[in-house]
Design an enzyme around this catalytic site. Structure first.
Site, PDB file in Angstrom:
ATOM      1  N   LYS A   1      11.662  -5.176 -17.858  1.00  0.00           N
ATOM      2  CA  LYS A   1      10.657  -4.973 -18.806  1.00  0.00           C
ATOM      3  C   LYS A   1      11.114  -5.505 -20.211  1.00  0.00           C
ATOM      4  O   LYS A   1      10.217  -6.249 -20.530  1.00  0.00           O
ATOM      5  CB  LYS A   1      10.515  -3.488 -18.994  1.00  0.00           C
ATOM      6  CG  LYS A   1       9.946  -2.816 -17.569  1.00  0.00           C
ATOM      7  CD  LYS A   1      10.208  -1.272 -17.666  1.00  0.00           C
ATOM      8  CE  LYS A   1       9.789  -0.580 -16.501  1.00  0.00           C
ATOM      9  NZ  LYS A   1       9.837   0.564 -16.124  1.00  0.00           N
TER      10      LYS A   1
ATOM     11  N   GLY B   1       7.951   9.883  -7.379  1.00  0.00           N
ATOM     12  CA  GLY B   1       7.570   8.476  -7.499  1.00  0.00           C
ATOM     13  C   GLY B   1       7.906   7.917  -8.548  1.00  0.00           C
ATOM     14  O   GLY B   1       7.316   6.925  -8.720  1.00  0.00           O
TER      15      GLY B   1
ATOM     16  N   GLY C   1       4.749   6.710 -11.983  1.00  0.00           N
ATOM     17  CA  GLY C   1       4.058   7.403 -11.391  1.00  0.00           C
ATOM     18  C   GLY C   1       2.760   6.885 -10.592  1.00  0.00           C
ATOM     19  O   GLY C   1       2.284   5.780 -10.702  1.00  0.00           O
TER      20      GLY C   1
ATOM     21  N   LYS D   1       7.774  -6.000 -11.223  1.00  0.00           N
ATOM     22  CA  LYS D   1       8.515  -6.618 -12.466  1.00  0.00           C
ATOM     23  C   LYS D   1       9.317  -7.798 -11.995  1.00  0.00           C
ATOM     24  O   LYS D   1       9.910  -8.453 -12.974  1.00  0.00           O
ATOM     25  CB  LYS D   1       9.563  -5.374 -12.938  1.00  0.00           C
ATOM     26  CG  LYS D   1       8.693  -4.391 -13.731  1.00  0.00           C
ATOM     27  CD  LYS D   1       9.133  -3.090 -13.557  1.00  0.00           C
ATOM     28  CE  LYS D   1       8.626  -2.405 -12.189  1.00  0.00           C
ATOM     29  NZ  LYS D   1       9.514  -0.909 -11.844  1.00  0.00           N
TER      30      LYS D   1
ATOM     31  N   GLU E   1      -0.258  -5.797 -16.636  1.00  0.00           N
ATOM     32  CA  GLU E   1      -0.154  -4.768 -17.613  1.00  0.00           C
ATOM     33  C   GLU E   1       0.831  -3.617 -17.203  1.00  0.00           C
ATOM     34  O   GLU E   1       1.452  -2.927 -17.925  1.00  0.00           O
ATOM     35  CB  GLU E   1      -1.711  -3.872 -17.928  1.00  0.00           C
ATOM     36  CG  GLU E   1      -1.372  -3.014 -18.795  1.00  0.00           C
ATOM     37  CD  GLU E   1      -0.875  -3.114 -20.192  1.00  0.00           C
ATOM     38  OE1 GLU E   1      -1.588  -4.077 -21.086  1.00  0.00           O
ATOM     39  OE2 GLU E   1       0.033  -2.686 -20.559  1.00  0.00           O
TER      40      GLU E   1
ATOM     41  N   PHE F   1       0.785  -1.155   0.061  1.00  0.00           N
ATOM     42  CA  PHE F   1       0.071  -0.023  -0.114  1.00  0.00           C
ATOM     43  C   PHE F   1       0.907   1.051  -0.162  1.00  0.00           C
ATOM     44  O   PHE F   1       0.891   2.240   0.752  1.00  0.00           O
ATOM     45  CB  PHE F   1      -0.912  -0.044   1.207  1.00  0.00           C
ATOM     46  CG  PHE F   1      -2.137   0.849   1.036  1.00  0.00           C
ATOM     47  CD1 PHE F   1      -2.985   0.493  -0.247  1.00  0.00           C
ATOM     48  CD2 PHE F   1      -2.340   1.977   1.798  1.00  0.00           C
ATOM     49  CE1 PHE F   1      -4.074   1.295  -0.128  1.00  0.00           C
ATOM     50  CE2 PHE F   1      -3.537   2.699   1.987  1.00  0.00           C
ATOM     51  CZ  PHE F   1      -4.433   2.415   0.636  1.00  0.00           C
TER      52      PHE F   1
ATOM     53  N   ASP G   1      16.106  -2.196 -14.168  1.00  0.00           N
ATOM     54  CA  ASP G   1      14.664  -1.880 -14.617  1.00  0.00           C
ATOM     55  C   ASP G   1      14.077  -2.012 -15.700  1.00  0.00           C
ATOM     56  O   ASP G   1      13.143  -2.953 -16.209  1.00  0.00           O
ATOM     57  CB  ASP G   1      14.009  -0.480 -13.778  1.00  0.00           C
ATOM     58  CG  ASP G   1      12.634  -0.452 -14.108  1.00  0.00           C
ATOM     59  OD1 ASP G   1      11.937  -0.818 -13.248  1.00  0.00           O
ATOM     60  OD2 ASP G   1      12.139   0.410 -15.151  1.00  0.00           O
TER      61      ASP G   1
HETATM   62  N1  HSE Z   1      11.385   2.875 -11.660  1.00  0.00           N
HETATM   63  C1  HSE Z   1      10.417   2.572 -12.973  1.00  0.00           C
HETATM   64  C2  HSE Z   1      10.792   3.673 -13.883  1.00  0.00           C
HETATM   65  C3  HSE Z   1       8.882   2.732 -12.418  1.00  0.00           C
HETATM   66  O1  HSE Z   1      11.405   4.824 -13.574  1.00  0.00           O
HETATM   67  O2  HSE Z   1      10.344   3.671 -15.105  1.00  0.00           O
HETATM   68  C4  HSE Z   1       8.000   2.252 -13.491  1.00  0.00           C
HETATM   69  O3  HSE Z   1       8.267   1.035 -13.784  1.00  0.00           O
END
Ligand code: HSE
Length: 339
Positions: free
Chosen positions: A223, A205, A320, A124, A148, A8, A219
């Protein structure tokens, strides 16, 4: 539909806000009456009420930085204990991403699928490491495993590829997949120091809990791996692909590229080469005339190269609070909505 929110933080709260804001749309357009029955968060504590929690109240407490477990309905026990106890139709897994182990999220997802809950995750780690296993488990249990928000947050690139480009053969996917690094590169070009730009990305964020995952490219690598597995039918792990982040790019290099009509972008790519599927993450100097060069700040973009349409590009938010919360809402509607 009874929902369980595991995690949360930014994403879980972003989704909760949308569930309140969109309540009428969900009821009228999709015949979806959603009740959040349980919430578990490592820092804020846990709540459970089979009749549904008061989301407004929970959000108020969470935003004030207080423990939600101070509210009525406090649940003693961790996320796995809550999943074991809860009667829910769907679980939203939005705890922090650990790209190396996928934990604790993978255990949460396995437990929920085993209890025949649909699952949506923005995480992820489990998706990059265990997608085929989790897909098979969901299939065996007759529920959906949806993700998604793991790529481009709420900008629906996975649905676009799977549903909307149905029938096209996608031969390459290439784009800007990490909001934090794109934001840093944008602000460095404007003259901000790397550290200050990273701090700003954290405030907005965008960044992961441990921002090394963003700036070292992990990251984007997660993806890229999700795209390779979901769209190109391989069973790859992140370690199978080369990966370089943006930490070696200096302000001087950015200015020098600009003087030559180029802009640094962290590019994630998956493509077919004969029978093989290749993928990579690396900074590239993109020509200013290229569509990806104009994608600035936390925005992401992906170009699908297809046999029928040629190139199709989607540009949109990649990180975000409400943007990623929205990705879970897409999956919730797909799992339980009626149209
Ligand atoms: N840390 C990731 C970014 C968050 O900056 O794209 C979204 O996956």
């Amino acid at each position: 539909m009874k929902l369980l929110l595991i995690g949360f933080g930014t994403v879980g709260q972003g989704l909760a806000e949308l569930l309140i804001e969109k309540r009428n749309t969900l009821l009228e357009q999709y015949k979806l009456d959603i009740q959040v029955v349980g919430i578990s968060d490592m820092l804020k504590g846990s709540l459970y009420d089979a009749k549904g929690l008061d989301l407004d109240k929970v959000l108020e407490v969470a935003k004030a930085g207080k423990k939600i477990s101070d509210l009525p309905g406090a649940f003693e026990g961790d996320a796995l204990a809550l999943i074991a106890k809860a009667r829910a139709d769907m679980m939203v897994e939005a705890t922090y991403t650990d790209i190396k182990t996928g934990e604790p999220a993978t255990s949460h997802i396995r437990a929920a699928l085993n209890k025949k809950m649909h699952v949506t995750t923005t995480n992820k780690g489990p998706t990059a490491l265990f997608l085929s296993e989790l897909n098979e488990l969901a299939k065996k249990k007759g529920v959906k495993f949806l993700y998604e928000g793991t790529v481009m947050s709420g900008s629906p690139m996975l649905n676009l590829a799977r549903e909307t480009l149905a029938g096209c053969n996608i031969t390459q996917v290439k784009g800007i997949l990490n909001g934090t690094t794109n934001y840093i590169l944008t602000r460095m070009e404007e003259g901000l120091a790397y550290e200050d730009a990273l701090k700003k990305a954290q405030e907005l964020g965008y960044a992961e809990a441990v921002p090394d995952a963003d700036v070292l490219g992990w990251d984007a690598l997660a993806k890229v791996t999700i795209i390779a597995n979901a769209m190109f039918g391989v069973k790859a792990k992140p370690d199978d692909f080369p990966c370089r982040g943006i930490t070696e790019i200096t302000a001087e290099a950015i200015a020098d590229a600009k003087a030559r009509g180029k802009r640094f972008k962290l590019i994630g790519k998956v493509w077919r080469e004969g029978d093989a599927v290749k993928a990579s993450v690396a900074p590239e100097e993109v020509d200013m005339s290229h569509p990806l060069a104009g994608v600035m700040g936390g925005t992401n973009a992906i170009t699908f190269t297809t046999d029928i349409l040629g190139d199709v590009t989607i540009v949109g938010p990649g990180a975000g609070r409400s943007e990623t919360g929205y990705s879970a809402l897409i999956d919730i509607i797909h799992a339980g909505g009626k149209r």
